[in-house]
Scaffold this motif. Structure first.
Motif, PDB file in Angstrom:
ATOM      1  N   ARG A 185      14.145 -26.882  65.891  1.00 58.98           N
ATOM      2  CA  ARG A 185      13.453 -26.595  64.629  1.00 58.98           C
ATOM      3  C   ARG A 185      13.810 -25.208  64.106  1.00 58.98           C
ATOM      4  O   ARG A 185      13.990 -25.012  62.895  1.00 58.98           O
ATOM      5  N   ALA A 186      13.906 -24.241  64.999  1.00 56.97           N
ATOM      6  CA  ALA A 186      14.288 -22.889  64.576  1.00 56.97           C
ATOM      7  C   ALA A 186      15.725 -22.882  64.049  1.00 56.97           C
ATOM      8  O   ALA A 186      16.035 -22.202  63.067  1.00 56.97           O
ATOM      9  N   TYR A 187      16.610 -23.642  64.688  1.00 61.32           N
ATOM     10  CA  TYR A 187      17.996 -23.748  64.235  1.00 61.32           C
ATOM     11  C   TYR A 187      18.042 -24.346  62.831  1.00 61.32           C
ATOM     12  O   TYR A 187      18.755 -23.856  61.950  1.00 61.32           O
ATOM     13  N   LYS A 188      17.258 -25.392  62.622  1.00 61.22           N
ATOM     14  CA  LYS A 188      17.216 -26.041  61.303  1.00 61.22           C
ATOM     15  C   LYS A 188      16.682 -25.082  60.244  1.00 61.22           C
ATOM     16  O   LYS A 188      17.199 -25.032  59.122  1.00 61.22           O
ATOM     17  N   ALA A 189      15.656 -24.289  60.579  1.00 56.94           N
ATOM     18  CA  ALA A 189      15.108 -23.322  59.621  1.00 56.94           C
ATOM     19  C   ALA A 189      16.149 -22.269  59.259  1.00 56.94           C
ATOM     20  O   ALA A 189      16.280 -21.884  58.086  1.00 56.94           O
ATOM     21  N   ASN A 190      16.924 -21.804  60.236  1.00 54.13           N
ATOM     22  CA  ASN A 190      17.974 -20.828  59.944  1.00 54.13           C
ATOM     23  C   ASN A 190      19.089 -21.450  59.114  1.00 54.13           C
ATOM     24  O   ASN A 190      19.662 -20.790  58.245  1.00 54.13           O
ATOM     25  N   THR A 191      19.388 -22.713  59.359  1.00 53.21           N
ATOM     26  CA  THR A 191      20.394 -23.413  58.553  1.00 53.21           C
ATOM     27  C   THR A 191      19.939 -23.498  57.102  1.00 53.21           C
ATOM     28  O   THR A 191      20.729 -23.278  56.177  1.00 53.21           O
ATOM     29  N   GLN A 192      18.670 -23.795  56.894  1.00 50.20           N
ATOM     30  CA  GLN A 192      18.139 -23.875  55.538  1.00 50.20           C
ATOM     31  C   GLN A 192      18.145 -22.508  54.858  1.00 50.20           C
ATOM     32  O   GLN A 192      18.377 -22.416  53.650  1.00 50.20           O
ATOM     33  N   THR A 193      17.909 -21.443  55.619  1.00 50.35           N
ATOM     34  CA  THR A 193      17.968 -20.091  55.059  1.00 50.35           C
ATOM     35  C   THR A 193      19.369 -19.773  54.555  1.00 50.35           C
ATOM     36  O   THR A 193      19.548 -19.282  53.435  1.00 50.35           O
ATOM     37  N   VAL A 194      20.360 -20.057  55.388  1.00 54.98           N
ATOM     38  CA  VAL A 194      21.750 -19.796  54.993  1.00 54.98           C
ATOM     39  C   VAL A 194      22.132 -20.671  53.798  1.00 54.98           C
ATOM     40  O   VAL A 194      22.770 -20.198  52.848  1.00 54.98           O
ATOM     41  N   SER A 195      21.711 -21.928  53.806  1.00 51.68           N
ATOM     42  CA  SER A 195      22.027 -22.833  52.693  1.00 51.68           C
ATOM     43  C   SER A 195      21.375 -22.369  51.394  1.00 51.68           C
ATOM     44  O   SER A 195      21.999 -22.427  50.324  1.00 51.68           O
ATOM     45  N   ALA A 196      20.137 -21.913  51.464  1.00 48.21           N
ATOM     46  CA  ALA A 196      19.448 -21.432  50.259  1.00 48.21           C
ATOM     47  C   ALA A 196      20.129 -20.189  49.704  1.00 48.21           C
ATOM     48  O   ALA A 196      20.310 -20.070  48.482  1.00 48.21           O
ATOM     49  N   ALA A 197      20.530 -19.263  50.581  1.00 46.20           N
ATOM     50  CA  ALA A 197      21.216 -18.059  50.122  1.00 46.20           C
ATOM     51  C   ALA A 197      22.561 -18.414  49.495  1.00 46.20           C
ATOM     52  O   ALA A 197      22.949 -17.859  48.458  1.00 46.20           O
ATOM     53  N   ARG A 198      23.256 -19.362  50.095  1.00 50.03           N
ATOM     54  CA  ARG A 198      24.540 -19.806  49.553  1.00 50.03           C
ATOM     55  C   ARG A 198      24.344 -20.451  48.181  1.00 50.03           C
ATOM     56  O   ARG A 198      25.099 -20.192  47.244  1.00 50.03           O
ATOM     57  N   GLU A 199      23.328 -21.285  48.067  1.00 53.28           N
ATOM     58  CA  GLU A 199      23.043 -21.955  46.788  1.00 53.28           C
ATOM     59  C   GLU A 199      22.688 -20.941  45.703  1.00 53.28           C
ATOM     60  O   GLU A 199      23.127 -21.060  44.558  1.00 53.28           O
ATOM     61  N   MET A 200      21.911 -19.901  46.055  1.00 59.23           N
ATOM     62  CA  MET A 200      21.570 -18.868  45.072  1.00 59.23           C
ATOM     63  C   MET A 200      22.811 -18.094  44.645  1.00 59.23           C
ATOM     64  O   MET A 200      22.961 -17.755  43.468  1.00 59.23           O
ATOM     65  N   ALA A 201      23.709 -17.836  45.585  1.00 62.55           N
ATOM     66  CA  ALA A 201      24.948 -17.139  45.243  1.00 62.55           C
ATOM     67  C   ALA A 201      25.804 -17.994  44.306  1.00 62.55           C
ATOM     68  O   ALA A 201      26.380 -17.483  43.336  1.00 62.55           O
ATOM     69  N   MET A 202      25.857 -19.285  44.563  1.00 62.31           N
ATOM     70  CA  MET A 202      26.630 -20.178  43.698  1.00 62.31           C
ATOM     71  C   MET A 202      26.012 -20.252  42.302  1.00 62.31           C
ATOM     72  O   MET A 202      26.731 -20.239  41.295  1.00 62.31           O
ATOM     73  N   ASN A 203      24.681 -20.293  42.225  1.00 64.21           N
ATOM     74  CA  ASN A 203      24.004 -20.316  40.911  1.00 64.21           C
ATOM     75  C   ASN A 203      24.245 -19.005  40.163  1.00 64.21           C
ATOM     76  O   ASN A 203      24.392 -19.017  38.944  1.00 64.21           O
ATOM     77  N   ALA A 204      24.271 -17.901  40.880  1.00 62.39           N
ATOM     78  CA  ALA A 204      24.539 -16.609  40.232  1.00 62.39           C
ATOM     79  C   ALA A 204      25.956 -16.577  39.664  1.00 62.39           C
ATOM     80  O   ALA A 204      26.180 -16.014  38.578  1.00 62.39           O
ATOM     81  N   LEU A 205      26.895 -17.171  40.358  1.00 64.70           N
ATOM     82  CA  LEU A 205      28.261 -17.228  39.842  1.00 64.70           C
ATOM     83  C   LEU A 205      28.367 -18.131  38.616  1.00 64.70           C
ATOM     84  O   LEU A 205      29.151 -17.846  37.703  1.00 64.70           O
ATOM     85  N   ARG A 206      27.584 -19.186  38.577  1.00 68.71           N
ATOM     86  CA  ARG A 206      27.612 -20.093  37.428  1.00 68.71           C
ATOM     87  C   ARG A 206      27.031 -19.462  36.182  1.00 68.71           C
ATOM     88  O   ARG A 206      27.336 -19.893  35.063  1.00 68.71           O
ATOM     89  N   ILE A 207      26.160 -18.468  36.318  1.00 62.20           N
ATOM     90  CA  ILE A 207      25.557 -17.811  35.167  1.00 62.20           C
ATOM     91  C   ILE A 207      26.646 -17.160  34.309  1.00 62.20           C
ATOM     92  O   ILE A 207      26.583 -17.182  33.089  1.00 62.20           O
ATOM     93  N   GLY A 208      27.648 -16.626  34.947  1.00 63.14           N
ATOM     94  CA  GLY A 208      28.722 -15.935  34.229  1.00 63.14           C
ATOM     95  C   GLY A 208      29.686 -16.851  33.516  1.00 63.14           C
ATOM     96  O   GLY A 208      30.541 -16.390  32.770  1.00 63.14           O
ATOM     97  N   GLN A 209      29.582 -18.141  33.669  1.00 65.05           N
ATOM     98  CA  GLN A 209      30.539 -19.057  33.038  1.00 65.05           C
ATOM     99  C   GLN A 209      30.201 -19.320  31.590  1.00 65.05           C
ATOM    100  O   GLN A 209      29.181 -19.415  31.117  1.00 65.05           O
TER     101      GLN A 209
END
Length: 147
Positions: free
Chosen positions: A123-147
């Motif tokens: 469960r802790a591994y899954k929570a850390n995976t979701q943290t990394v995925s959420a940060a990655r998704e926010m970074a991708m959304n931030a890059l899309r803002i500039g398009q």
């Protein structure tokens, strides 16, 4: 905290939980191992986790700076301990490792505790995976803002 730091913190948690999962699997795999290369039955292992932060040192000014701007803490494996509990004695005179009285020294691995550790680490591994995925998704959304 910026997105890359969030990914690093989540990544450190992933590494720590992977170590914990590996040790738990090792304990379960050796739950019936009566002889190790060191001699005697297998001893259960436990991982000790701790934190490491990006602080500036141990000065008063550093403590004030850290209080005003808390630094992210990364998870680290501090050490791996072997259980010091005595081996379980099981009466089995037909076992090749039985002593003169017919008792075999069995590992001190409690499978219920190990399964609980396995579920907790998963469960802790899954929570850390979701943290990394959420940060990655926010970074991708931030890059899309500039398009």
């Amino acid at each position: 905290m910026d997105l890359f730091t969030a990914m690093q913190v989540g990544g450190s948690g992933l590494q720590a939980q992977r170590t914990r999962l590996n040790l738990t699997a090792q304990n379960l795999a050796n739950a019936n191992t009566t002889q190790t290369p060191e001699g005697g039955p297998y001893r259960a292992k436990q991982v000790v986790l701790g934190t490491e932060n990006g602080g500036n040192g141990h000065t008063f000014q550093a403590a004030l700076d850290q209080a005003s701007r808390p630094q992210p803490e990364h998870v680290t494996v501090q050490q791996v301990n072997e259980s010091q509990e005595p081996a379980k004695e099981v009466y089995d005179p037909s076992h090749p490792h039985a002593n003169e009285e017919g008792y075999v020294a069995m590992p001190n691995v409690d499978t219920v505790t190990q399964m609980t550790n396995l579920m907790d680490a998963t469960r802790a591994y899954k929570a850390n995976t979701q943290t990394v995925s959420a940060a990655r998704e926010m970074a991708m959304n931030a890059l899309r803002i500039g398009q």
